[in-house]
Design a protein around this motif. Structure first.
Motif, mmCIF file in Angstrom:
data_model
loop_
_atom_site.group_PDB
_atom_site.id
_atom_site.type_symbol
_atom_site.label_atom_id
_atom_site.label_comp_id
_atom_site.label_asym_id
_atom_site.label_seq_id
_atom_site.Cartn_x
_atom_site.Cartn_y
_atom_site.Cartn_z
ATOM 1 N N GLU A 145 0.876 -1.174 0.000
ATOM 2 C CA GLU A 145 0.000 0.000 0.000
ATOM 3 C C GLU A 145 0.912 1.222 0.000
ATOM 4 N N PHE A 187 -10.468 -4.603 -12.030
ATOM 5 C CA PHE A 187 -10.976 -4.580 -10.658
ATOM 6 C C PHE A 187 -9.978 -5.130 -9.645
ATOM 7 N N GLU A 196 -3.731 7.955 -1.923
ATOM 8 C CA GLU A 196 -4.077 7.838 -0.507
ATOM 9 C C GLU A 196 -3.715 9.108 0.265
ATOM 10 N N TYR A 267 -13.717 2.375 -2.995
ATOM 11 C CA TYR A 267 -12.779 3.111 -2.129
ATOM 12 C C TYR A 267 -13.006 2.734 -0.664
ATOM 13 N N GLY A 268 -12.121 3.215 0.182
ATOM 14 C CA GLY A 268 -12.286 2.977 1.614
ATOM 15 C C GLY A 268 -11.986 4.236 2.424
ATOM 16 N N ARG A 272 -7.491 4.833 11.475
ATOM 17 C CA ARG A 272 -6.422 3.902 11.846
ATOM 18 C C ARG A 272 -5.873 4.197 13.238
ATOM 19 N N GLU A 305 -7.778 7.813 7.255
ATOM 20 C CA GLU A 305 -7.224 7.472 5.946
ATOM 21 C C GLU A 305 -8.313 7.269 4.880
HETATM 22 N N1 GAP Z 1 -4.015 1.896 2.775
HETATM 23 C C1 GAP Z 1 -5.252 1.221 2.894
HETATM 24 C C2 GAP Z 1 -5.471 0.231 1.836
HETATM 25 O O1 GAP Z 1 -4.571 -0.083 1.066
HETATM 26 P P1 GAP Z 1 -7.291 -1.291 0.735
HETATM 27 O O2 GAP Z 1 -8.786 -1.278 0.892
HETATM 28 O O3 GAP Z 1 -6.590 -2.561 0.865
HETATM 29 O O4 GAP Z 1 -6.761 -0.230 1.790
HETATM 30 C C3 GAP Z 1 -7.304 0.681 -0.964
HETATM 31 O O5 GAP Z 1 -6.928 -0.646 -0.674
HETATM 32 C C4 GAP Z 1 -7.904 0.783 -2.356
HETATM 33 O O6 GAP Z 1 -6.952 0.263 -3.315
HETATM 34 C C5 GAP Z 1 -9.149 -0.051 -2.574
HETATM 35 O O7 GAP Z 1 -10.306 0.641 -2.126
HETATM 36 C C6 GAP Z 1 -9.146 -0.258 -4.073
HETATM 37 O O8 GAP Z 1 -9.661 0.873 -4.738
HETATM 38 C C7 GAP Z 1 -7.655 -0.373 -4.377
HETATM 39 N N2 GAP Z 1 -7.246 -1.780 -4.463
HETATM 40 C C8 GAP Z 1 -6.937 -2.624 -3.443
HETATM 41 N N3 GAP Z 1 -6.580 -3.833 -3.904
HETATM 42 C C9 GAP Z 1 -6.646 -3.766 -5.247
HETATM 43 C C10 GAP Z 1 -6.373 -4.705 -6.301
HETATM 44 N N4 GAP Z 1 -5.942 -5.941 -6.040
HETATM 45 N N5 GAP Z 1 -6.557 -4.294 -7.581
HETATM 46 C C11 GAP Z 1 -6.972 -3.038 -7.850
HETATM 47 N N6 GAP Z 1 -7.228 -2.115 -6.898
HETATM 48 C C12 GAP Z 1 -7.075 -2.468 -5.615
#
Ligand code: GAP
Length: 438
Positions: A145, A187, A196, A267-268, A272, A305
């Motif tokens: 991340e 996706f 972020e 999104y999220g 934290r 975050e």
């Molecule tokens: N820093 C927090 C974090 O990384 P996460 O929900 O694991 O949280 C954040 O990831 C965002 O990254 C997700 O909401 C999504 O939009 C994107 N994301 C996560 N994993 C992904 C993947 N394998 N492929 C594409 N986008 C991804």
């Protein structure tokens, strides 16, 4: 894949948005390359985000950190021990699945047998080795991340930029995860991009102290949907229950989107708390606390975050913008995001004076920093068709009349209406249209 997804994937390839990665070598599972139009769209998404959240505010600073960090970062953050998905393997065909995404009381969807392995925990960090020796001392990870560097660099950021809390750090860039199952186009990727923000706040005295910031960011995310042209009717907030939240989070809302393959995370937004900074303080032995310049109070900042995936944004924008009727397919992209704001055509290809004049118009628009594309393939109808699919908001045609009266035709993507505009007023005309379309 679903019908609309098939159409999007095929349009993306046909018009240069997204190609299968390494295609001439037979591709690589779930690897995608952004073509010329896709690169522009992706850049516009990231620029818009940066403009809204970094340049447009006075409380966010930017960061561009290394992708490979000291492996201790990932031990401290909990990723080495806890960043995993449950993996199950079909012992008959050896396909691997996420145990939480299939029903292991049923048969394997690939081979129809029912012969499952034990469920194992599978770590998602992508491992590599640095240097010439591949041993445990040279292990490193591609970042899972973008967030962690914003904690690790906080001390340096604060020393070089005296900022008072609350304030945030923003970073965009690649992240890597060894996902067990990928798919659905952009996706779920193994290599993807994130945008972020770590928004640092004083240690809360009451819940309301952090909830106020959380609510602020929740509203900002809704504003973003509108700005980026993501259909907000397809967005749903999903409160993540206590037992499903990531190891670091005290509260998380996922913003889910109605993709053609189901309602899933886009999104999220997470609180934290002080988890990450405390962990990095413990593992690095460095004091990562903040001293309030007014009260002298010393504490570890807490953090809210908001996080955006670039590739999922790209997909949600394409899905929101896609329009078709019996005559044409149009990507109704917001002009501020469209790969090209204007396409310039010579009406015919075999009249050098028309081509020359059209090149002059094209280069003039380019010199005014308008993102334009030249198109002289096929006939005019085919060019409109192509530019509609790319989402180009305006097409400018240089024709016989242009040679005598210095006017051109400007055609609007969404209404297909045409208007005659003097070349001297063309830039102003396009800029006015772009402002109106915001
Ligand atoms: N820093 C927090 C974090 O990384 P996460 O929900 O694991 O949280 C954040 O990831 C965002 O990254 C997700 O909401 C999504 O939009 C994107 N994301 C996560 N994993 C992904 C993947 N394998 N492929 C594409 N986008 C991804």
């Amino acid at each position: 894949m679903n019908d609309l997804m098939d159409k999007i994937v095929s349009l993306a390839k046909r018009r240069g948005f997204v190609f299968p990665g390494s295609e001439i070598y037979g591709g690589l599972s779930n690897s995608w390359d952004f073509g010329p139009a896709g690169t522009e769209l992706k850049k516009n998404i990231k620029d818009l985000w940066w403009k809204m959240f970094v340049r447009g505010r006075d409380d966010i600073l930017g960061l561009d950190s290394a992708i490979i960090m000291n492996p201790k970062v990932w031990e401290a953050s909990g990723h080495v021990s806890g960043f995993s998905d449950p993996l199950v393997e079909c012992k008959a065909c050896h396909n691997r699945f996420r145990a939480d995404q299939i029903d292991i009381n049923s048969k394997c969807q690939e081979c129809g047998q029912k012969n499952w392995s034990e469920t194992k925990s599978f770590n998602l960090l992508v491992k590599t080795y640095l240097g010439s020796v591949e041993d445990s001392k040279s292990v490193a990870y591609l970042r899972g991340e973008t967030a962690q560097a914003m904690f690790v660099d906080l001390k340096n950021i604060l020393t070089s930029n005296p900022k008072k809390l609350p304030f945030g750090v923003a970073q965009t860039g690649k992240a890597f995860r060894n996902e067990i199952t990928t798919g659905n186009f952009l996706f779920r990727l193994r290599e993807f991009e994130q945008m972020e923000i770590e928004y640092f706040i004083p240690k809360p005295k009451t819940d309301k102290d952090w909830q106020t910031h959380f609510e602020h960011w929740r509203k900002e995310m809704w504003k973003w949907f509108d700005l980026a042209g993501i259909d907000s009717k397809k967005i749903h907030e999903h409160e993540i229950p206590d037992d499903e939240r990531a190891h670091y989070s005290k509260r998380t809302i996922d913003f889910e989107f109605d993709y053609p393959f189901g309602q899933k995370e886009l999104y999220g937004l997470a609180y934290r708390a002080d988890y990450d900074l405390k962990q990095h303080q413990k593992f690095s032995g460095q004091d990562l606390s903040y001293v309030d310049p007014e009260t002298g109070e010393k504490f570890i900042p807490h953090v809210i975050e908001p996080t955006w995936g670039v590739d999922r944004t790209f997909l949600a924008i394409l899905l929101s913008a896609y329009y078709e009727d019996d005559k044409r397919v149009v990507l109704k992209l917001k002009p501020r995001l469209a790969p090209y704001i204007v396409a310039v055509f010579p009406l015919v290809r075999n009249k050098p004076e028309i081509t020359k004049k059209a090149r002059e118009v094209f280069l003039h628009l380019k010199s005014q920093s308008l993102s334009c594309v030249w198109d002289d393939r096929g006939n005019i109808g085919k060019r409109y068709y192509a530019q509609d699919e790319i989402g180009t908001p305006w097409c400018v045609t240089v024709d016989y009349d242009t040679l005598s009266d210095d006017t051109v035709t400007v055609r609007d993507r969404d209404t297909a209406k045409q208007e005659r505009v003097a070349i001297g007023k063309l830039v102003e005309n396009i800029e006015f249209r772009a402002r109106q379309a915001r």
